[in-house]
Enzyme design. Structure first.
Site, PDB file in Angstrom:
ATOM      1  N   ASP A 138       0.808  -1.226   0.000  1.00  4.76           N
ATOM      2  CA  ASP A 138       0.000   0.000   0.000  1.00  4.76           C
ATOM      3  C   ASP A 138       0.839   1.274   0.000  1.00  4.76           C
ATOM      4  OD1 ASP A 138       1.013   0.051   2.577  1.00  4.76           O
ATOM      5  OD2 ASP A 138      -0.896  -0.398   3.552  1.00  4.76           O
ATOM      6  N   ASP A 275      19.699  -3.730  -3.374  1.00  2.00           N
ATOM      7  CA  ASP A 275      18.865  -2.532  -3.513  1.00  2.00           C
ATOM      8  C   ASP A 275      18.897  -1.678  -2.248  1.00  2.00           C
ATOM      9  OD1 ASP A 275      17.292  -5.009  -2.757  1.00  2.00           O
ATOM     10  OD2 ASP A 275      15.868  -3.479  -2.129  1.00  2.00           O
TER      11      ASP A 275
END
Length: 524
Positions: A138, A275
Site C-alpha cells: 500500500d 537494492d
C-alpha cells in the site's frame, strides 16, 4: 531560513533521465525509464511528531509551523516546483535476483539546494502512498518503523557513521494494516511518514536494472551523471574505462569503510540486499536493524534472515564484498576488458582489513598498528565471541582497565557489569590472559594512558539506540506519551558522553523474548 512551501526545488535527476510521466501508480514493469511520477496520497490528519534541528540548519530550512508546510511533510500538498517521483531499480535479495523493485513506499519530492553551502539534497517521503513499484503493498509505513528510521538515521549521523538523514516524523491519523511477523496475525497500527534526506538515494540496484535490461546507453548515462555529480575527485581528464574503473574503486573503498564503521559501533543492518546498498557508501533503508547487545557475530535481527543468517553481524563485510560483485557485474558492459574491474573488486579484502584493523586499534586505544596487533585484535574478537559480553559496556570498561589483574576472578569481577552470563573457567582464563597481553601492548604505546583513553572514548560509543528502548518509546507514543522518545532523541546527539547514563545498562532479560526488542521482520 526558507520554508518548505516557498522553496524552488531542483529536479536534476528527473530532468537528466527518461521517466514515466503518466502518474499511474498501478504496479507494472517500466522498461526504458529510471523513474515514474507518483503523487503522495493525502492522509487524514498529519501532525509533526519530531524535527531534526541539526539537519534543518544544514539545509537552511525553517521548522514548519504553518499547516501548509506540515501538509507537505504528510504528503497532503505538493508545491508547483516539486515533481514527485519514485525511482526504478532492481536488486539481489538474500542472494537471489529479484528483478525490478523500485521505490515502493518512497516518493522523492525534489532536490533542495542549501542557500548557504550550495549543497543539493534529495528530499524523500517514506510512507506517503503507492507508486508504480509498490507491487502488492500500500506504500504506507507504520509508526513503529517510522520512529525507528527517524531516530536511527540521526543517531548514526551523530555516531559519525555515513548515513542518510531524517528531517521529520509525522503521524498521519490513519491506521495501516500490517502483519508484523508474517504469521497471519495482521493488525491495524497507527501510520506515519518520515522525510528522508540524502545527497542521493541511488543504489547498486539502479545500475543493476539497466544492465539486466541491456539498456547500456542509459547505464552509461547514469554512470557519467553519478560521477560528475558525486565524485569530483574523478576529474574530466580521466575518461573512458579509466573513469568507470576509478568510480568503482571509490565505491569499493567507501563500502569497505562503511562496513568497518558498522563493526565499530556494533550495528547490524539486517537486510543488506543490493537494492539497500548506497552508491555513495551511506547506510540506507533502516528496517529490521539492531545494535549488538551481547557480542555475537552470528546475530541477525531479521526474522526473514533465519535460519541462514546471511546478514549476521560478522558476515556484513563479506556481504559488502558480494554486493560489490553484483555492482561490478552491472557496470561490466562499460568495459571491453573487465580484468581491472575484477582486480578492483578483490582489492576490497585488503582495503577492508586495513580499515577494520585501524578501527579496532582505536577501540583498544593503540597509538598505531604494530606487528602482532592483528593477532591481538583476533584474540579480542575470539574472546568477545566466547564470553558474549555487552559490546558497548565492555569497551567502556576496557578504557579504565587496571594495569594488571591478580587472577581470573578479579578480571571477571571487573567486567561483571557487561556480562550476560557467568564465564566458565576456560572463558575466565581466556579473558585473564588476554588482559595480560593487552596490558603489555599498552606499555608499548608511544602515548600516555590518558591519550590512549581519549582515543578509545572517540571510538567507543557510550550510548546506543538499543532495540528494547526503541520498543518502549514506540509503545509510549502509541499511547500518546513522548517522554522516552524525547529522551532518546536528546541522548543520541551526544553518544560518546556520560550525560545519559540512565541508559548505560545491559538489555533486560524480558527484552530477549519480547517481540520487536530483538528480532524483527522486514515490515519493521
Amino acid at each position: 531560513m526558507e520554508k518548505l512551501s516557498e522553496k524552488t526545488y531542483k529536479a536534476d535527476f528527473k530532468n537528466a533521465f527518461p521517466g514515466d510521466e503518466s502518474g499511474d501508480v498501478r504496479p507494472r514493469q517500466t522498461p526504458g525509464v529510471l523513474w515514474s511520477k507518483a503523487l503522495p496520497t493525502p492522509v487524514r490528519e498529519p501532525r509533526l511528531l519530531a524535527w531534526s534541528n541539526e539537519l534543518a540548519t544544514v539545509l537552511g530550512v525553517e521548522k514548519p509551523t504553518a499547516p501548509a508546510d506540515i501538509a507537505i511533510l504528510g504528503g497532503n500538498a505538493v508545491t508547483e516546483t516539486m515533481y514527485p517521483y519514485a525511482a526504478c531499480y532492481a536488486g539481489h535479495q538474500f542472494g537471489n535476483w529479484a528483478g525490478q523493485l523500485g521505490d515502493g513506499r518512497a516518493i522523492t519530492l525534489g532536490e533542495w539546494q542549501a542557500a548557504t553551502s550550495g549543497e543539493v539534497w534529495e528530499l524523500q517521503l517514506k510512507g506517503a502512498g503507492p507508486t508504480a513499484y509498490s507491487r502488492r503493498a500500500d506504500g504506507r509505513a507504520v509508526l513503529r518503523s517510522s520512529v525507528r528510521e527517524y531516530l536511527m538515521s540521526e543517531a548514526m549521523h551523530h555516531l559519525g557513521v555515513p548515513t542518510t538523514r531524517a528531517l521529520s516524523l509525522v503521524s498521519t491519523g490513519d491506521d495501516v494494516l500490517r502483519d508484523m511477523f508474517y504469521d497471519g496475525n495482521a493488525a491495524f497500527e497507527p501510520g506515519a511518514i518520515v522525510m528522508r534526506v540524502a545527497p542521493s538515494f541511488l543504489r547498486f540496484g539502479n545500475f543493476e536494472i539497466l544492465a539486466a535490461r541491456d539498456e547500456t546507453d542509459l547505464l552509461k548515462r547514469l554512470a557519467d551523471w553519478t560521477i560528475e555529480r558525486y565524485y569530483p575527485e574523478i576529474t574530466p581528464e580521466i575518461t573512458g574505462e579509466d573513469k568507470y574503473l576509478q568510480f568503482f574503486k571509490t565505491v569499493v573503498a567507501r563500502t569497505a569503510a562503511l562496513m568497518a564503521e558498522w563493526q565499530r559501533v556494533g550495528f547490524v543492518h539486517g537486510v543488506m540486499n543490493t537494492d539497500n546498498m548506497s552508491i555513495l557508501g551511506l547506510t540506507i533503508d533502516y528496517g529490521p536493524y539492531s545494535f549488538l547487545d551481547d557480542y555475537d557475530p552470528n546475530f541477525t535481527p531479521n526474522t526473514t534472515d533465519l535460519p541462514g543468517r546471511r546478514y549476521a553481524f560478522g558476515r556484513q563485510p563479506y556481504i559488502g564484498h558480494w554486493n560489490l560483485g553484483a555492482l561490478a557485474g552491472a557496470i561490466a558492459p562499460l568495459f571491453k576488458n573487465t580484468e581491472p574491474l575484477v582486480a578492483a573488486l578483490e582489492d576490497f579484502k585488503t582495503i577492508y582489513t586495513q580499515a577494520h584493523n585501524d578501527m579496532f586499534a582505536a577501540k583498544l586505544g593503540l597509538d598505531a598498528l604494530k606487528p602482532g596487533d592483528d593477532a591481538l585484535i583476533a584474540a579480542f574478537k575470539d574472546m568477545l565471541a566466547s564470553i558474549k559480553p555487552d559490546m558497548t559496556i565492555f569497551f567502556q570498561l576496557l578504557a579504565d582497565v587496571p594495569d594488571a589483574f591478580k587472577n581470573e576472578a578479579e578480571a571477571v569481577e571487573f567486567f561483571k557489569e557487561s556480562l550476560y552470563k557467568e564465564p566458565h573457567p576456560g572463558e575466565a582464563t581466556q579473558l585473564f590472559e588476554l588482559m595480560q597481553q593487552y596490558s603489555e601492548r599498552l606499555e608499548m604505546n608511544a602515548i600516555s594512558r590518558e591519550e590512549s583513553r581519549a582515543i578509545m572514548q572517540k571510538a567507543n560509543p557510550r550510548f546506543i539506540l538499543r532495540n528494547y528502548l526503541l520498543h518502549e518509546a514506540i509503545e509510549e507514543l502509541q499511547k500518546g506519551e513522548d517522554e522516552l522518545f524525547l529522551k532518546l532523541q536528546h541522548a543520541m546527539k551526544t553518544p560518546y558522553s556520560r550525560d545519559h547514563d540512565e541508559f548505560f545498562k545491559k538489555r533486560p532479560e524480558w527484552a530477549t523474548k519480547q517481540a520487536g526488542c530483538s528480532m524483527l521482520s522486514c515490515s519493521s
